[in-house]
Design a protein around this motif. Sequence first.
Motif, short mmCIF file in Angstrom:
data_model
loop_
_atom_site.label_atom_id
_atom_site.label_comp_id
_atom_site.label_asym_id
_atom_site.label_seq_id
_atom_site.Cartn_x
_atom_site.Cartn_y
_atom_site.Cartn_z
N UNK A 1 -35.47 -26.60 15.58
CA UNK A 1 -36.70 -26.26 16.29
C UNK A 1 -37.04 -24.78 16.10
N UNK A 2 -38.30 -24.51 15.82
CA UNK A 2 -38.72 -23.12 15.73
C UNK A 2 -38.70 -22.48 17.11
N UNK A 3 -38.53 -21.16 17.16
CA UNK A 3 -38.51 -20.47 18.45
C UNK A 3 -39.90 -19.95 18.82
N UNK A 4 -39.98 -19.21 19.91
CA UNK A 4 -41.27 -18.76 20.41
C UNK A 4 -41.87 -17.60 19.67
N UNK A 5 -41.13 -17.04 18.68
CA UNK A 5 -41.66 -15.90 17.92
C UNK A 5 -41.91 -16.26 16.46
N UNK A 6 -42.09 -17.55 16.22
CA UNK A 6 -42.41 -17.99 14.86
C UNK A 6 -41.25 -17.92 13.90
N UNK A 7 -40.03 -17.96 14.44
CA UNK A 7 -38.85 -17.93 13.59
C UNK A 7 -37.89 -19.04 13.95
N UNK A 8 -36.67 -18.93 13.47
CA UNK A 8 -35.61 -19.88 13.79
C UNK A 8 -34.34 -19.10 14.12
N UNK A 9 -33.52 -19.66 14.98
CA UNK A 9 -32.32 -18.97 15.42
C UNK A 9 -31.08 -19.49 14.69
N UNK A 10 -29.94 -18.91 15.01
CA UNK A 10 -28.70 -19.27 14.33
C UNK A 10 -28.38 -20.75 14.53
N UNK A 11 -28.12 -21.45 13.43
CA UNK A 11 -27.84 -22.87 13.51
C UNK A 11 -26.49 -23.21 12.91
N UNK A 12 -26.41 -24.33 12.23
CA UNK A 12 -25.13 -24.78 11.67
C UNK A 12 -25.23 -25.04 10.17
N UNK A 13 -25.71 -26.20 9.76
CA UNK A 13 -25.69 -26.51 8.33
C UNK A 13 -26.89 -25.90 7.60
N UNK A 14 -26.68 -25.64 6.31
CA UNK A 14 -27.74 -25.16 5.44
C UNK A 14 -27.63 -25.94 4.13
N UNK A 15 -28.09 -25.35 3.03
CA UNK A 15 -27.92 -25.96 1.72
C UNK A 15 -27.55 -24.86 0.73
N UNK A 16 -27.06 -25.27 -0.41
CA UNK A 16 -26.82 -24.28 -1.47
C UNK A 16 -27.20 -24.86 -2.82
N UNK A 17 -27.22 -23.99 -3.81
CA UNK A 17 -27.69 -24.34 -5.16
C UNK A 17 -26.59 -24.05 -6.16
N UNK A 18 -26.39 -24.98 -7.12
CA UNK A 18 -25.41 -24.81 -8.18
C UNK A 18 -26.12 -25.08 -9.50
N UNK A 19 -26.11 -24.09 -10.38
CA UNK A 19 -26.81 -24.16 -11.66
C UNK A 19 -25.82 -24.07 -12.80
N UNK A 20 -25.93 -24.99 -13.76
CA UNK A 20 -25.06 -24.94 -14.93
C UNK A 20 -25.20 -26.18 -15.78
N UNK A 21 -24.75 -26.09 -17.01
CA UNK A 21 -24.84 -27.23 -17.91
C UNK A 21 -23.79 -28.30 -17.61
N UNK A 22 -22.75 -27.93 -16.85
CA UNK A 22 -21.74 -28.94 -16.48
C UNK A 22 -21.89 -29.37 -15.03
N UNK A 23 -23.09 -29.14 -14.47
CA UNK A 23 -23.40 -29.53 -13.10
C UNK A 23 -24.03 -30.92 -13.09
#
Length: 421
Positions: A336-358
């Motif tokens: 949920x977004x907060x009252x100042x148009x942002x987001x607060x500390x949460x838990x899960x996120x995502x990440x990116x892995x780049x490569x020819x053996x990915x």
Amino acid sequence: MISRKAFLKAGGLTLFGIGMGGIPAFMAHAAELVQAPKLFKRKKILVSIFQRGAMDGLMAVTPFEDQYLKAARPGLFLSPVKNGNNNPLIDLDGRFGLHPSMRAFESMFREKRLAIVHGMGSPNNTRSHFDAQDYMESGTPFNKGTSSGWLNRAAGLLGHDATPFQAVSLTSSMPRSFYGNTPSVAISNLQDFTIQMRGNPMGAKRVSQSFEELYDQTSSGLLKTTGKESFDAVKMLQKVDTKNYKPANNAVYPNSPLGNSLKQIAQLIKMDVGLEVAFAESGGWDTHFNQGSENGIFARNVNDLSLSIMAFWSDMALYQDDLTVMTMTEFGRTVKQNGTGGTDHGRASCNFILGNDVNGGIVHGNVAPLALENLEDGRDLAVTTDFRSIFSEVAEKHLLIPNKENLLFPGFDGKNIGIMK
């Protein structure tokens, strides 16, 4: 080949730019006394990028069909449907959409060279930036007493002779990831250097001393057996005109801290100095206020991240088969977004892995519908993939480091999730 043990028996060196316009004359003269090293055999290279501040994974890669998310973020939610002059999400697979400011990543995802892991994070539920970063960089999320970082351990487990530049961080100080017994180097600027000891017990005592003072004290044993090797390492860099470096394929790096760091990592790789594990940072991800949607702080950050990585990838055209780039961030943001148009500390996120053996072209991981009953603590995207599962698989498949006897990630027995071929 330079012995890494001989190079840094006393611990990690930090080389950082001081704006002196070059290497001090006495240091350059000493370096000239050392025979130039031969080129080193190419090996696999891992480049890790830490997004400090906690990236909002739900905005970077949005489950756009989730009506709960749409309701929770009336001012932040983006759709893949174009409406007027808006920049819509980039539909990746009918469920997840890439933020429009990360368009530079789209071609790599379509070519199956870019993988995304969603719902990734730490099993430790702290929402402290400092603690979460420390746990992720040490690779031991329930042990604050771990003295080494996981990348330092990875370098130590590569199992072959190394050069002084096997493990390099393009930062002004040694990151927690590189703390440990395996020698590593932190460099903020390839154009001018001094040497400062950090990240190790002996070095900490001498932090305020200049290199000249250390040099004068060689009789103490600190540099007596390592001085020539240290000079030799600096000489490798001194020979190259780093200021006028021209990237391959007309690659254009953003003029940002991350862009400049990756450009310098590219130079080190091309110099064949034996770089195998590299580290860089990207800041500004703590978006409590005015996060923005298609424009704003977050959009600028992901634009810089994707453009910097893709400039590096293009520049590394001749090295791509040996290269994997992986991002990480300490945790995600609230659903949920907060009252100042942002987001607060949460838990899960995502990440990116780049490569020819990915195993790319896939959003890996498990993201359940963001209904209240599925949220961690009733507010956050739940962590469904332990970050160690990702890091250990990349290390095993790319750097060929098996997690035997849990040496890389002590106490972790998780299985691979299929992000590498």
